[in-house]
Design a protein around this motif. Structure first.
Motif, PDB file in Angstrom:
ATOM      1  N   SER A 140      -3.296 -11.400   7.451  1.00  0.00           N
ATOM      2  CA  SER A 140      -3.087 -10.444   8.540  1.00  0.00           C
ATOM      3  C   SER A 140      -2.272 -11.062   9.661  1.00  0.00           C
ATOM      4  CB  SER A 140      -4.437  -9.964   9.091  1.00  0.00           C
ATOM      5  OG  SER A 140      -5.180  -9.279   8.118  1.00  0.00           O
ATOM      6  N   TYR A 141      -2.576 -12.302   9.967  1.00  0.00           N
ATOM      7  CA  TYR A 141      -1.926 -12.977  11.096  1.00  0.00           C
ATOM      8  C   TYR A 141      -0.427 -13.105  10.883  1.00  0.00           C
ATOM      9  CZ  TYR A 141      -1.202 -16.452  14.793  1.00  0.00           C
ATOM     10  OH  TYR A 141      -0.776 -17.109  15.916  1.00  0.00           O
ATOM     11  N   HIS A 142      -0.021 -13.321   9.634  1.00  0.00           N
ATOM     12  CA  HIS A 142       1.397 -13.506   9.335  1.00  0.00           C
ATOM     13  C   HIS A 142       2.103 -12.195   9.001  1.00  0.00           C
ATOM     14  CE1 HIS A 142       1.349 -17.798   9.650  1.00  0.00           C
ATOM     15  NE2 HIS A 142       0.409 -17.934   8.742  1.00  0.00           N
ATOM     16  N   CYS A 143       1.367 -11.100   9.008  1.00  0.00           N
ATOM     17  CA  CYS A 143       1.984  -9.796   8.751  1.00  0.00           C
ATOM     18  C   CYS A 143       2.507  -9.249  10.077  1.00  0.00           C
ATOM     19  CB  CYS A 143       0.968  -8.828   8.139  1.00  0.00           C
ATOM     20  SG  CYS A 143       1.689  -7.257   7.627  1.00  0.00           S
ATOM     21  N   VAL A 144       3.835  -9.129  10.185  1.00  0.00           N
ATOM     22  CA  VAL A 144       4.443  -8.740  11.462  1.00  0.00           C
ATOM     23  C   VAL A 144       4.107  -7.302  11.827  1.00  0.00           C
ATOM     24  CG1 VAL A 144       6.615  -8.461  12.705  1.00  0.00           C
ATOM     25  CG2 VAL A 144       6.317 -10.381  11.106  1.00  0.00           C
ATOM     26  N   ASN A 145       4.283  -6.396  10.882  1.00  0.00           N
ATOM     27  CA  ASN A 145       4.047  -4.975  11.161  1.00  0.00           C
ATOM     28  C   ASN A 145       2.977  -4.430  10.233  1.00  0.00           C
ATOM     29  OD1 ASN A 145       6.134  -4.622  13.173  1.00  0.00           O
ATOM     30  ND2 ASN A 145       7.610  -4.815  11.498  1.00  0.00           N
ATOM     31  N   ILE A 146       1.800  -4.192  10.777  1.00  0.00           N
ATOM     32  CA  ILE A 146       0.722  -3.611  10.002  1.00  0.00           C
ATOM     33  C   ILE A 146       0.658  -2.125  10.305  1.00  0.00           C
ATOM     34  CG2 ILE A 146      -1.754  -3.611   9.556  1.00  0.00           C
ATOM     35  CD1 ILE A 146      -1.852  -6.502  10.373  1.00  0.00           C
ATOM     36  N   SER A 147       0.842  -1.306   9.293  1.00  0.00           N
ATOM     37  CA  SER A 147       0.800   0.134   9.499  1.00  0.00           C
ATOM     38  C   SER A 147      -0.598   0.563   9.947  1.00  0.00           C
ATOM     39  CB  SER A 147       1.156   0.854   8.189  1.00  0.00           C
ATOM     40  OG  SER A 147       0.825   2.221   8.276  1.00  0.00           O
ATOM     41  N   PRO A 148      -0.679   1.512  10.891  1.00  0.00           N
ATOM     42  CA  PRO A 148      -1.991   2.053  11.277  1.00  0.00           C
ATOM     43  C   PRO A 148      -2.730   2.656  10.086  1.00  0.00           C
ATOM     44  CG  PRO A 148      -0.291   2.729  12.836  1.00  0.00           C
ATOM     45  CD  PRO A 148       0.415   2.094  11.670  1.00  0.00           C
ATOM     46  N   LEU A 149      -1.963   2.981   9.036  1.00  0.00           N
ATOM     47  CA  LEU A 149      -2.568   3.573   7.840  1.00  0.00           C
ATOM     48  C   LEU A 149      -2.870   2.526   6.771  1.00  0.00           C
ATOM     49  CD1 LEU A 149      -0.356   6.779   7.484  1.00  0.00           C
ATOM     50  CD2 LEU A 149      -2.768   6.701   8.115  1.00  0.00           C
ATOM     51  N   TYR A 150      -2.823   1.243   7.130  1.00  0.00           N
ATOM     52  CA  TYR A 150      -2.974   0.205   6.115  1.00  0.00           C
ATOM     53  C   TYR A 150      -4.274   0.368   5.338  1.00  0.00           C
ATOM     54  CZ  TYR A 150      -3.287  -4.182   3.662  1.00  0.00           C
ATOM     55  OH  TYR A 150      -3.418  -5.110   2.666  1.00  0.00           O
ATOM     56  N   LYS A 151      -5.376   0.611   6.036  1.00  0.00           N
ATOM     57  CA  LYS A 151      -6.663   0.735   5.356  1.00  0.00           C
ATOM     58  C   LYS A 151      -6.625   1.871   4.336  1.00  0.00           C
ATOM     59  CE  LYS A 151     -11.605   1.427   6.156  1.00  0.00           C
ATOM     60  NZ  LYS A 151     -12.664   1.670   7.169  1.00  0.00           N
ATOM     61  N   CYS A 152      -6.059   3.004   4.732  1.00  0.00           N
ATOM     62  CA  CYS A 152      -5.956   4.143   3.814  1.00  0.00           C
ATOM     63  C   CYS A 152      -5.029   3.836   2.639  1.00  0.00           C
ATOM     64  CB  CYS A 152      -5.455   5.371   4.563  1.00  0.00           C
ATOM     65  SG  CYS A 152      -6.570   5.974   5.850  1.00  0.00           S
ATOM     66  N   LEU A 153      -3.936   3.135   2.924  1.00  0.00           N
ATOM     67  CA  LEU A 153      -3.010   2.756   1.858  1.00  0.00           C
ATOM     68  C   LEU A 153      -3.671   1.800   0.876  1.00  0.00           C
ATOM     69  CD1 LEU A 153       0.231   2.174   3.958  1.00  0.00           C
ATOM     70  CD2 LEU A 153      -0.145   4.015   2.307  1.00  0.00           C
ATOM     71  N   ASN A 154      -4.435   0.855   1.406  1.00  0.00           N
ATOM     72  CA  ASN A 154      -5.126  -0.110   0.553  1.00  0.00           C
ATOM     73  C   ASN A 154      -6.148   0.593  -0.337  1.00  0.00           C
ATOM     74  OD1 ASN A 154      -5.138  -2.987   0.049  1.00  0.00           O
ATOM     75  ND2 ASN A 154      -7.256  -2.960   0.741  1.00  0.00           N
ATOM     76  N   GLU A 155      -6.867   1.553   0.242  1.00  0.00           N
ATOM     77  CA  GLU A 155      -7.849   2.312  -0.544  1.00  0.00           C
ATOM     78  C   GLU A 155      -7.160   3.144  -1.617  1.00  0.00           C
ATOM     79  OE1 GLU A 155      -9.872   4.504   2.454  1.00  0.00           O
ATOM     80  OE2 GLU A 155     -11.207   2.831   3.019  1.00  0.00           O
ATOM     81  N   LEU A 156      -5.992   3.700  -1.275  1.00  0.00           N
ATOM     82  CA  LEU A 156      -5.234   4.471  -2.255  1.00  0.00           C
ATOM     83  C   LEU A 156      -4.785   3.586  -3.406  1.00  0.00           C
ATOM     84  CD1 LEU A 156      -3.706   6.989  -3.226  1.00  0.00           C
ATOM     85  CD2 LEU A 156      -1.819   6.328  -1.699  1.00  0.00           C
ATOM     86  N   LYS A 157      -4.256   2.409  -3.092  1.00  0.00           N
ATOM     87  CA  LYS A 157      -3.798   1.488  -4.135  1.00  0.00           C
ATOM     88  C   LYS A 157      -4.953   1.091  -5.057  1.00  0.00           C
ATOM     89  CE  LYS A 157      -1.325  -2.905  -4.755  1.00  0.00           C
ATOM     90  NZ  LYS A 157       0.008  -2.459  -5.210  1.00  0.00           N
ATOM     91  N   MET A 158      -6.104   0.778  -4.467  1.00  0.00           N
ATOM     92  CA  MET A 158      -7.279   0.418  -5.266  1.00  0.00           C
ATOM     93  C   MET A 158      -7.690   1.576  -6.174  1.00  0.00           C
ATOM     94  SD  MET A 158      -8.125  -2.727  -4.580  1.00  0.00           S
ATOM     95  CE  MET A 158      -9.827  -2.836  -5.111  1.00  0.00           C
ATOM     96  N   GLU A 159      -7.617   2.801  -5.639  1.00  0.00           N
ATOM     97  CA  GLU A 159      -7.993   3.973  -6.422  1.00  0.00           C
ATOM     98  C   GLU A 159      -7.027   4.195  -7.588  1.00  0.00           C
ATOM     99  OE1 GLU A 159     -10.657   7.360  -6.895  1.00  0.00           O
ATOM    100  OE2 GLU A 159     -10.749   5.425  -5.863  1.00  0.00           O
ATOM    101  N   ILE A 160      -5.757   3.946  -7.347  1.00  0.00           N
ATOM    102  CA  ILE A 160      -4.755   4.082  -8.416  1.00  0.00           C
ATOM    103  C   ILE A 160      -5.098   3.161  -9.579  1.00  0.00           C
ATOM    104  CG2 ILE A 160      -2.354   3.542  -9.026  1.00  0.00           C
ATOM    105  CD1 ILE A 160      -1.563   4.605  -6.234  1.00  0.00           C
ATOM    106  N   TYR A 161      -5.477   1.920  -9.281  1.00  0.00           N
ATOM    107  CA  TYR A 161      -5.764   0.962 -10.352  1.00  0.00           C
ATOM    108  C   TYR A 161      -7.153   1.163 -10.950  1.00  0.00           C
ATOM    109  CZ  TYR A 161      -1.435  -1.600  -9.948  1.00  0.00           C
ATOM    110  OH  TYR A 161      -0.095  -1.946 -10.004  1.00  0.00           O
ATOM    111  N   ARG A 162      -8.050   1.792 -10.211  1.00  0.00           N
ATOM    112  CA  ARG A 162      -9.367   2.105 -10.787  1.00  0.00           C
ATOM    113  C   ARG A 162      -9.307   3.327 -11.692  1.00  0.00           C
ATOM    114  NH1 ARG A 162     -11.704   0.795  -5.576  1.00  0.00           N
ATOM    115  NH2 ARG A 162     -11.619   2.996  -5.059  1.00  0.00           N
ATOM    116  N   LYS A 163      -8.453   4.279 -11.333  1.00  0.00           N
ATOM    117  CA  LYS A 163      -8.384   5.538 -12.077  1.00  0.00           C
ATOM    118  C   LYS A 163      -6.928   5.862 -12.421  1.00  0.00           C
ATOM    119  CE  LYS A 163     -12.463   7.398  -9.723  1.00  0.00           C
ATOM    120  NZ  LYS A 163     -12.983   8.491  -8.854  1.00  0.00           N
ATOM    121  N   PRO A 164      -6.309   5.047 -13.271  1.00  0.00           N
ATOM    122  CA  PRO A 164      -4.889   5.269 -13.590  1.00  0.00           C
ATOM    123  C   PRO A 164      -4.624   6.583 -14.315  1.00  0.00           C
ATOM    124  CG  PRO A 164      -5.822   3.478 -14.927  1.00  0.00           C
ATOM    125  CD  PRO A 164      -6.856   3.852 -13.934  1.00  0.00           C
TER     126      PRO A 164
END
Length: 264
Positions: A140-164
């Motif tokens: 996180s510290y080295h990530c220059v621009n963290i989208s306000p939607l990062y948490k939602c994006l991360n959950e979406l990515k996890m869901e994609i790989y759980r339920k392809p």
């Protein structure tokens, strides 16, 4: 060596809460906030959003307070001579946004459990958990621009790989996040370095590989199980990514060994 003095998660205080230690602690303090808070940084009172982390070194002034009707955080006070803490590039006393707050929160819960239970390998477990926590903070510290939607994006990515095999389209993924399809494609690619539909394809092909090597499904069954409606489309994407047809992949000992090595 890590010596935990105190560790807690989900601590909560009323809105008048102020924590002010001018001389600091004689140990390290790491906070992860669940609510917005005011911190004293460079002799200025600054408001930081929830899901921020801040590391204080020994004898560094500590000041933070609630800026709403409630303040909540996870925190740990500890002694250490470990280089990953003492030589960390993280600027002490300056909060920064966490990319994966839920993941870090879970690590705090595990640290509390290890500290309480005092199992045989407690010290090793605590060191590994704290190393992982610091690794996540560094990401996180080295990530220059963290989208306000990062948490939602991360959950979406996890869901994609759980339920392809779900009916993934850019439109329905964007609807889940209540944003436009074009904006989703832009921030997903900027965040993960790959488009959301490429992640869908990769997740489906990964699942197809496992079915081909470890199950007895027919190709047509695998096509349906992996979310494809068209066998020709499946064959085309599978060969583009793996370089071989599904049948050749299934019958190749090299592919089986390669997949097992990647999983290990």
């Amino acid at each position: 060596m890590i010596n935990i003095r105190f560790v807690e998660y989900d601590t909560s205080h009323f809105g008048e809460f102020i924590f002010d230690i001018p001389e600091g602690h004689d140990c390290w303090l790491l906070l992860l906030t669940h609510t917005p808070a005011v911190f004293l940084v460079d002799n200025e009172y600054r408001t930081y959003n929830s899901n921020s982390a801040v590391l204080y070194k020994p004898n560094q002034r500590i000041y933070y307070k609630a800026c709403s009707d409630r303040y909540s955080d996870d925190w740990i006070r500890f002694d250490t001579d470990e280089n990953y803490v003492t030589a960390t590039p993280i600027t002490c006393g300056v909060p920064f946004i966490i990319q994966e707050p839920d993941y870090c929160h879970n690590l705090y819960q595990l640290l509390v459990a290890e500290d309480i239970l005092s199992n045989k390998y407690k010290d090793i477990s605590i060191d590994n958990l704290l190393r992982t926590l610091f690794n996540k903070l560094l990401e996180s510290y080295h990530c220059v621009n963290i989208s306000p939607l990062y948490k939602c994006l991360n959950e979406l990515k996890m869901e994609i790989y759980r339920k392809p095999n779900s009916d993934w389209t850019v439109a329905n993924m964007a609807e889940r996040l209540n944003i436009s399809a074009g904006y989703l494609e832009e921030i997903y690619k900027n965040t993960f370095g790959v488009t959301c539909m490429n992640d869908v394809i990769n997740s489906r092909i990964n699942l197809a590989k496992k079915y081909l090597l470890y199950d007895h499904y027919s190709i047509s069954e695998i096509v349906n199980l992996c979310g494809y409606r068209n066998t020709e489309h499946f064959f085309r994407q599978f060969k583009k990514i793996t370089g071989v047809t599904p049948n050749r992949f299934r019958n190749s000992p090299f592919q089986r060994n390669h997949l097992e090595e990647n999983q290990n």
